[in-house]
Motif scaffolding. Structure first.
Motif, PDB file in Angstrom:
ATOM      1  N   GLU A 131       0.834  -1.200   0.000  1.00  0.00           N
ATOM      2  CA  GLU A 131       0.000   0.000   0.000  1.00  0.00           C
ATOM      3  C   GLU A 131       0.873   1.257   0.000  1.00  0.00           C
ATOM      4  O   GLU A 131       0.582   2.227  -0.703  1.00  0.00           O
ATOM      5  N   VAL A 134       2.088   1.871  -3.481  1.00  0.00           N
ATOM      6  CA  VAL A 134       1.034   2.405  -4.355  1.00  0.00           C
ATOM      7  C   VAL A 134       0.848   3.899  -4.087  1.00  0.00           C
ATOM      8  O   VAL A 134       0.730   4.700  -5.022  1.00  0.00           O
ATOM      9  N   VAL A 135       0.869   4.280  -2.819  1.00  0.00           N
ATOM     10  CA  VAL A 135       0.758   5.701  -2.454  1.00  0.00           C
ATOM     11  C   VAL A 135       1.868   6.491  -3.147  1.00  0.00           C
ATOM     12  O   VAL A 135       1.625   7.536  -3.755  1.00  0.00           O
ATOM     13  N   HIS A 150     -10.863   8.531  -9.563  1.00  0.00           N
ATOM     14  CA  HIS A 150     -11.644   7.443  -8.981  1.00  0.00           C
ATOM     15  C   HIS A 150     -13.092   7.521  -9.457  1.00  0.00           C
ATOM     16  O   HIS A 150     -13.699   6.515  -9.842  1.00  0.00           O
ATOM     17  N   LEU A 153     -13.297   6.721 -13.267  1.00  0.00           N
ATOM     18  CA  LEU A 153     -13.158   5.283 -13.528  1.00  0.00           C
ATOM     19  C   LEU A 153     -14.459   4.543 -13.221  1.00  0.00           C
ATOM     20  O   LEU A 153     -14.767   3.537 -13.856  1.00  0.00           O
TER      21      LEU A 153
ATOM     22  N   GLU B  20      -5.668   9.029   2.636  1.00  0.00           N
ATOM     23  CA  GLU B  20      -4.954   9.169   1.377  1.00  0.00           C
ATOM     24  C   GLU B  20      -4.333   7.846   0.938  1.00  0.00           C
ATOM     25  O   GLU B  20      -4.265   7.555  -0.241  1.00  0.00           O
ATOM     26  N   HIS B  21      -3.892   7.047   1.924  1.00  0.00           N
ATOM     27  CA  HIS B  21      -3.379   5.720   1.586  1.00  0.00           C
ATOM     28  C   HIS B  21      -4.470   4.899   0.931  1.00  0.00           C
ATOM     29  O   HIS B  21      -4.296   4.334  -0.136  1.00  0.00           O
ATOM     30  N   HIS B  22      -5.625   4.859   1.610  1.00  0.00           N
ATOM     31  CA  HIS B  22      -6.697   4.045   1.071  1.00  0.00           C
ATOM     32  C   HIS B  22      -7.144   4.571  -0.273  1.00  0.00           C
ATOM     33  O   HIS B  22      -7.482   3.812  -1.168  1.00  0.00           O
ATOM     34  N   GLN B  23      -7.099   5.896  -0.435  1.00  0.00           N
ATOM     35  CA  GLN B  23      -7.522   6.490  -1.702  1.00  0.00           C
ATOM     36  C   GLN B  23      -6.661   5.973  -2.863  1.00  0.00           C
ATOM     37  O   GLN B  23      -7.183   5.565  -3.893  1.00  0.00           O
ATOM     38  N   ALA B  24      -5.336   5.973  -2.669  1.00  0.00           N
ATOM     39  CA  ALA B  24      -4.445   5.519  -3.739  1.00  0.00           C
ATOM     40  C   ALA B  24      -4.682   4.042  -4.040  1.00  0.00           C
ATOM     41  O   ALA B  24      -4.742   3.637  -5.203  1.00  0.00           O
ATOM     42  N   LEU B  25      -4.839   3.236  -2.997  1.00  0.00           N
ATOM     43  CA  LEU B  25      -5.031   1.805  -3.209  1.00  0.00           C
ATOM     44  C   LEU B  25      -6.369   1.528  -3.888  1.00  0.00           C
ATOM     45  O   LEU B  25      -6.445   0.712  -4.820  1.00  0.00           O
ATOM     46  N   LYS B  26      -7.421   2.222  -3.438  1.00  0.00           N
ATOM     47  CA  LYS B  26      -8.736   2.012  -4.049  1.00  0.00           C
ATOM     48  C   LYS B  26      -8.718   2.428  -5.522  1.00  0.00           C
ATOM     49  O   LYS B  26      -9.315   1.767  -6.382  1.00  0.00           O
ATOM     50  N   LEU B  27      -8.009   3.519  -5.787  1.00  0.00           N
ATOM     51  CA  LEU B  27      -7.875   3.988  -7.164  1.00  0.00           C
ATOM     52  C   LEU B  27      -7.157   2.951  -8.023  1.00  0.00           C
ATOM     53  O   LEU B  27      -7.600   2.606  -9.114  1.00  0.00           O
ATOM     54  N   TRP B  28      -6.060   2.396  -7.508  1.00  0.00           N
ATOM     55  CA  TRP B  28      -5.271   1.413  -8.248  1.00  0.00           C
ATOM     56  C   TRP B  28      -6.095   0.136  -8.498  1.00  0.00           C
ATOM     57  O   TRP B  28      -6.060  -0.436  -9.586  1.00  0.00           O
ATOM     58  N   LEU B  29      -6.887  -0.277  -7.502  1.00  0.00           N
ATOM     59  CA  LEU B  29      -7.697  -1.490  -7.692  1.00  0.00           C
ATOM     60  C   LEU B  29      -8.789  -1.262  -8.739  1.00  0.00           C
ATOM     61  O   LEU B  29      -9.048  -2.123  -9.572  1.00  0.00           O
ATOM     62  N   ARG B  30      -9.399  -0.077  -8.721  1.00  0.00           N
ATOM     63  CA  ARG B  30     -10.442   0.214  -9.715  1.00  0.00           C
ATOM     64  C   ARG B  30      -9.814   0.315 -11.109  1.00  0.00           C
ATOM     65  O   ARG B  30     -10.375  -0.149 -12.098  1.00  0.00           O
ATOM     66  N   TRP B  31      -8.648   0.930 -11.162  1.00  0.00           N
ATOM     67  CA  TRP B  31      -7.893   1.047 -12.417  1.00  0.00           C
ATOM     68  C   TRP B  31      -7.593  -0.340 -12.990  1.00  0.00           C
ATOM     69  O   TRP B  31      -7.824  -0.614 -14.172  1.00  0.00           O
ATOM     70  N   LEU B  32      -7.071  -1.236 -12.102  1.00  0.00           N
ATOM     71  CA  LEU B  32      -6.736  -2.588 -12.559  1.00  0.00           C
ATOM     72  C   LEU B  32      -7.975  -3.328 -13.042  1.00  0.00           C
ATOM     73  O   LEU B  32      -7.923  -4.077 -14.011  1.00  0.00           O
ATOM     74  N   SER B  33      -9.077  -3.099 -12.343  1.00  0.00           N
ATOM     75  CA  SER B  33     -10.305  -3.781 -12.718  1.00  0.00           C
ATOM     76  C   SER B  33     -10.777  -3.312 -14.104  1.00  0.00           C
ATOM     77  O   SER B  33     -11.182  -4.124 -14.939  1.00  0.00           O
ATOM     78  N   CYS B  34     -10.692  -2.005 -14.377  1.00  0.00           N
ATOM     79  CA  CYS B  34     -11.044  -1.506 -15.716  1.00  0.00           C
ATOM     80  C   CYS B  34     -10.078  -2.067 -16.768  1.00  0.00           C
ATOM     81  O   CYS B  34     -10.498  -2.492 -17.848  1.00  0.00           O
TER      82      CYS B  34
END
Lengths: 167, 167
Positions: A131, A134-135, A150, A153, B20-34
């Protein structure tokens, strides 16, 4: 003939369509290039810091989200990265004591895969570090830009889900 | 103690960092999913319409951009998708008459791979159709949203390039 059609500042329909085509393709290529760079950075760091691979990390992440266990079929569907062989990875992780296969509660022919306590502990350690990477990788964007991305997407994901259902 | 620190509407530093940590990770997971959804759609269509794979298409696309030819090493570096074996794919495409290996002009130990005229023709046909798919897959965004995304990805790409150079 309208005045608009003669205005060289207003592209005609064909060139506008061409532009929009190229726009989507250029966007997709830039997107892929960012994805590859991010994945490469994560792959390298997983290898050097934890001696593991992205497909192994991905598989453990899916199991962490599903403590009740997942069948091989469910695992395959949920993996986020390509290039991993679900059976092969599960075999390795089981040999290392990180996951365990158990008879499936309702389907006699299937196995359910779960993290062992050691697997869960190891995954949590990796996940915290992952994590932070990724940050760092997304630190080129402000929190506002990340939030906007976000949201955007989410719109794309809905469109893709609609496309998928009409295939 | 400042009035701000007591205001429950203003998160403290720790929870803001967490967010902000969770934001980056959530963004990356949504990005990967797309990314996975788009790649899957393209993979399926390449298979059904052209009997080919994404790594084969990707390899031919790199060669199309480099008519002077590329070494295997250059090809490996340029591929946008993972999971392809460059040597294996080149062997297959050569057997089908779509690419050709020729002695490298300056490096005696290397080969330079190029598209054959048949390979170029086949690639152009696939590329036109592929571009139409990409347009369709990104049709969830307006041209303005696509343009904004294209710009924002440029910012990220620069940040990633800086990160890569300091690794």
């Amino acid at each position: 003939m309208s005045a608009l059609a003669d205005d060289p500042g207003v592209p005609d329909l064909e060139s506008r369509v061409q532009d929009e085509h190229h726009q989507a393709l250029k966007l997709w290529l830039r997107w892929l290039s960012c994805t590859t760079r991010i994945e490469d950075a994560i792959r390298k760091r997983l290898a050097s810091e934890f001696g593991t691979t992205l497909p192994r990390f991905d598989l453990m992440a899916q199991l962490e989200r599903h403590p009740e266990g997942l069948t091989m079929r469910e695992l395959s569907k949920r993996l986020m990265v390509t290039g991993g062989n679900v059976t092969g990875i599960t075999d390795q992780l089981e040999a290392e004591g990180l996951v365990v296969r158990a008879p499936h509660p309702t389907d006699r022919r299937a196995f359910s895969v779960r993290l062992t306590p050691a697997g869960r502990k190891f995954f949590k350690r990796m996940a915290t570090t992952h994590e932070a990477w990724v940050v760092e990788l997304f630190a080129g964007w402000t929190p506002q830009q990340k939030a906007a991305m976000h949201e955007q997407l989410a719109v794309l994901k809905q469109h893709l889900a609609r496309q998928g259902s009409t295939e």
